[in-house]
Motif scaffolding. Sequence first.
Motif: not given
Length: 141
Positions: A127, A117-118, A80, A86, A114, A123-124, A83
């Motif tokens: 994700c 997404c990174l 978390q 980031p 994950c 954003t979290i 993110f």
Amino acid sequence: MEKSTKELLNELQKAGDFFEFVSENQTEFEPITLTEYLGRMLDKCRKLKNEVIKDAGLDITYGYQIFDGRKKPRRDKLLQLAFGFPLTVEETNELFRAGGVSSLYVRCKRDAICMFCLQQGMTIDECNAMLYKAGEETLTQ
């Protein structure tokens, strides 16, 4: 720690003498605490603790306890935070090492989501939406 892991690995692969390699890179082997690493990332990302904690979807009190070294977070809480900054995938794995948890692993579907997404700068919340759509456990409830 000035060199990236990739740079250090390249130097190791080219090294003719292991002990010379270690001697030339002594500062690269110094262990870093989670608190130190988080501080470095705050400076690098030019964000305040409360901004990272908010963007990470963490409880503010718990987030400050992580930053201050009073709480040892689980892997998902560190993710978390990744993110929240980031961070890149490489920086996230460095965060995980400092926090004493296992690195992201591309053969794990949830980790692969994950990582994607990174890499995409999501954003979290974005994700979490991907994790939910894939039938995986989200990072925040």
